[in-house]
Design a protein around this motif. Structure first.
Motif, mmCIF file in Angstrom:
data_model
loop_
_atom_site.group_PDB
_atom_site.id
_atom_site.type_symbol
_atom_site.label_atom_id
_atom_site.label_comp_id
_atom_site.label_asym_id
_atom_site.label_seq_id
_atom_site.Cartn_x
_atom_site.Cartn_y
_atom_site.Cartn_z
ATOM 1 N N TYR A 4 -7.472 -4.113 -1.208
ATOM 2 C CA TYR A 4 -6.652 -3.306 -0.298
ATOM 3 C C TYR A 4 -7.469 -2.255 0.461
ATOM 4 O O TYR A 4 -6.906 -1.416 1.153
ATOM 5 C CB TYR A 4 -5.534 -2.587 -1.063
ATOM 6 N N VAL A 53 -8.620 3.002 -6.383
ATOM 7 C CA VAL A 53 -7.906 4.240 -6.727
ATOM 8 C C VAL A 53 -8.225 4.670 -8.151
ATOM 9 O O VAL A 53 -8.877 3.954 -8.905
ATOM 10 C CB VAL A 53 -6.380 4.100 -6.504
ATOM 11 N N CYS A 56 -2.641 6.716 -7.251
ATOM 12 C CA CYS A 56 -1.696 5.606 -7.073
ATOM 13 C C CYS A 56 -0.313 6.156 -7.374
ATOM 14 O O CYS A 56 -0.086 6.692 -8.474
ATOM 15 C CB CYS A 56 -2.044 4.473 -8.026
ATOM 16 N N SER A 57 0.593 6.030 -6.426
ATOM 17 C CA SER A 57 1.922 6.611 -6.629
ATOM 18 C C SER A 57 2.645 5.922 -7.785
ATOM 19 O O SER A 57 3.406 6.564 -8.510
ATOM 20 C CB SER A 57 2.747 6.530 -5.342
ATOM 21 N N MET A 58 2.370 4.640 -8.005
ATOM 22 C CA MET A 58 3.016 3.980 -9.138
ATOM 23 C C MET A 58 2.497 4.543 -10.468
ATOM 24 O O MET A 58 3.287 4.858 -11.365
ATOM 25 C CB MET A 58 2.769 2.470 -9.103
ATOM 26 N N CYS A 65 5.852 0.287 -6.885
ATOM 27 C CA CYS A 65 4.782 0.469 -5.903
ATOM 28 C C CYS A 65 5.428 0.830 -4.570
ATOM 29 O O CYS A 65 6.296 0.104 -4.080
ATOM 30 C CB CYS A 65 3.970 -0.811 -5.771
ATOM 31 N N SER A 66 4.980 1.935 -3.997
ATOM 32 C CA SER A 66 5.599 2.395 -2.749
ATOM 33 C C SER A 66 5.260 1.468 -1.583
ATOM 34 O O SER A 66 5.960 1.476 -0.570
ATOM 35 C CB SER A 66 5.166 3.832 -2.442
ATOM 36 N N VAL A 67 4.217 0.672 -1.712
ATOM 37 C CA VAL A 67 3.869 -0.276 -0.654
ATOM 38 C C VAL A 67 4.740 -1.533 -0.774
ATOM 39 O O VAL A 67 5.469 -1.902 0.155
ATOM 40 C CB VAL A 67 2.372 -0.649 -0.727
ATOM 41 N N GLU A 70 5.144 -7.367 -7.363
ATOM 42 C CA GLU A 70 5.553 -5.958 -7.369
ATOM 43 C C GLU A 70 6.705 -5.721 -6.384
ATOM 44 O O GLU A 70 7.233 -4.620 -6.302
ATOM 45 C CB GLU A 70 4.379 -5.044 -6.979
ATOM 46 N N CYS A 88 -1.532 0.947 2.023
ATOM 47 C CA CYS A 88 -1.450 1.851 0.870
ATOM 48 C C CYS A 88 -2.203 3.109 1.273
ATOM 49 O O CYS A 88 -3.426 3.087 1.435
ATOM 50 C CB CYS A 88 -2.076 1.224 -0.370
ATOM 51 N N THR A 128 -3.006 5.811 -0.244
ATOM 52 C CA THR A 128 -4.016 6.362 -1.147
ATOM 53 C C THR A 128 -5.264 5.475 -1.197
ATOM 54 O O THR A 128 -6.385 5.975 -1.268
ATOM 55 C CB THR A 128 -3.428 6.570 -2.549
ATOM 56 N N MET A 129 -5.069 4.153 -1.129
ATOM 57 C CA MET A 129 -6.236 3.262 -1.024
ATOM 58 C C MET A 129 -7.034 3.607 0.238
ATOM 59 O O MET A 129 -8.261 3.593 0.237
ATOM 60 C CB MET A 129 -5.764 1.817 -0.901
#
Ligand code: SF4
Length: 398
Positions: free
Chosen positions: A75, A111, A137-139, A260-262, A288, A350, A352-353
């Motif tokens: 990613y 991440v 990672c938001s998850m 996962c927010s993505v 996911e 993503c 954060t990625m």
């Protein structure tokens, strides 16, 4: 507790966010106390507009030679992936790192939880570096050690903890992996979740699945033949997870309320819309994604499965892919003989990625050349030992 060379990173146990998404912080600036994403990343970063960034990264990498091994998650941005020695998903990369014991430095372009796993699986004298400490990672943030311990207390008070086996997705913090190891559970990836759950139900009667509710539900219902009613959702912000004692006692799958927010952005409407827009399209999504999305797709599988499926597809075939956009774009560019589009109509990286960019990579590599490693990720030995037990259990899955 996980530490960086800049000091301890605490598990915040923050209150439930009130609907406002966490803002994307400027490169290495400021801090968001609710998330590992906001950890400051101090350093004299080169300007993103510096025309010499590619040459600087190449020069630093050449100067370091075999002393450095650069891992690039699927990613990651193209500008970063071009410098990776290997690419892959999180578990493959951690294993690749473990197979390079001679590399003094592992630069993990991914991440935070991935860098932790690499630190757990590599030798003590190898240093794992994350180019931007704000790449979380938001998850993984959705299940803190404190919350999970509280949930376990609930299960113990009900007298059912001894029959519950924790199964934690690779996408979790080292603390959660350690919790899993401590209670006789296993880690899983999106490739082996079915095997992990099958094993877990041979050890106990119920599973506590952390932190991705969708992977847990999709695997239990679609692959193990359970019903949706066999699954309950544990909300860590409510007493007893928002469930009754009977619900907790009777559920086969206690799913943690994380996602996962993505992948959570894809909806059934996205699938319907793309089928109408591109007749004959094959819909290929990651597990996911939400249950209704996975149910309406043609193919479902891990990142590696998605890449292999698209590689093997016949020329002229059409594909709508529900996973992170950097990966979809890269695979589409590599296969111009097939029509490969992103499942959502709007852009969906993503965030954060994407924090790992060329300026951070250059800064990290040049710091190593200067003999001053930055952003080292270390997991405390007791946490690492328990987390490693859970990871080894995964490797031993039948
Ligand atoms: S894609 Fe999802 S699970 Fe992966 S790092 Fe980003 S937020 Fe976390």
């Amino acid at each position: 507790m996980t530490t960086t060379e800049h000091g301890p990173r605490t598990d915040t146990g923050f209150a439930e966010p009130a609907g406002t998404p966490l803002s994307l912080l400027l490169l290495g600036q400021a801090a968001d106390p609710r998330s590992e994403r906001g950890v400051e990343c101090p350093g004299d970063l080169p300007a993103p507009s510096d025309p010499d960034l590619v040459a600087r990264a190449l020069a630093a990498k050449q100067a370091l030679g075999d002393r450095v091994f650069i891992l690039g998650h699927h990613y990651q941005r193209d500008e970063v992936v071009q410098f990776a020695d290997v690419t892959g998903d999180s578990f493959k990369l951690a294993r690749d790192a473990a197979n390079r014991p001679d590399a003094e430095y592992i630069v993990f372009c991914g991440v935070h939880f991935m860098a932790e796993s690499a630190d757990i699986l590599t030798a003590d004298d190898q240093q794992v570096l994350l180019p931007d400490l704000a790449a979380g990672c938001s998850m993984a943030d959705m299940a803190t050690a404190e919350q999970v311990e509280q949930a376990w207390d609930v299960l113990q008070d009900l007298g059912i903890a001894e029959r519950v086996i924790p199964v934690s997705y690779m996408n979790s913090s080292a603390d959660i992996k350690a919790f899993t190891g401590k209670h006789g559970g296993t880690i899983c990836t999106s490739s082996n979740a079915e095997r992990a759950l099958t094993w877990a139900f041979e050890q106990g009667e119920q599973v506590l699945f952390l932190p991705d509710q969708h992977l847990g539900r999709n695997t239990a219902v679609r692959q193990l033949g359970m019903s949706l009613d066999d699954c309950v959702l544990y909300n860590p912000y409510k007493p007893m997870g928002g469930l009754t004692a009977d619900q907790l006692r009777n559920a086969k799958m206690i799913l943690w309320r994380g996602h996962c927010s993505v992948h959570g952005r894809f909806t059934k409407e996205c699938v319907d819309e793309v089928r109408e827009r591109i007749p004959g399209v094959n819909v290929l999504v990651h597990p996911e994604c939400r249950y209704e999305v996975v149910e309406s797709a043609d193919y479902v599988g891990s990142t590696e499965y998605i890449i292999k499926t698209l590689e093997a597809a016949e020329p002229g075939t059409k594909w709508a892919v529900g996973t992170e956009l950097n990966l979809v774009r890269r695979v589409a560019n590599a296969h111009p003989d097939k029509q490969i589009v992103f499942l959502d109509k709007s852009v969906c990286y993503c965030s954060t990625m994407n924090r790992i960019d060329l300026p951070h990579l250059v800064w990290t590599l040049e710091s190593l050349v200067a003999g001053k490693p930055v952003n080292r990720i270390t997991v405390a030995p007791d946490t690492a030992a328990l987390a490693q037990a859970a990871l080894e259990q995964m490797l031993a899955l039948p």
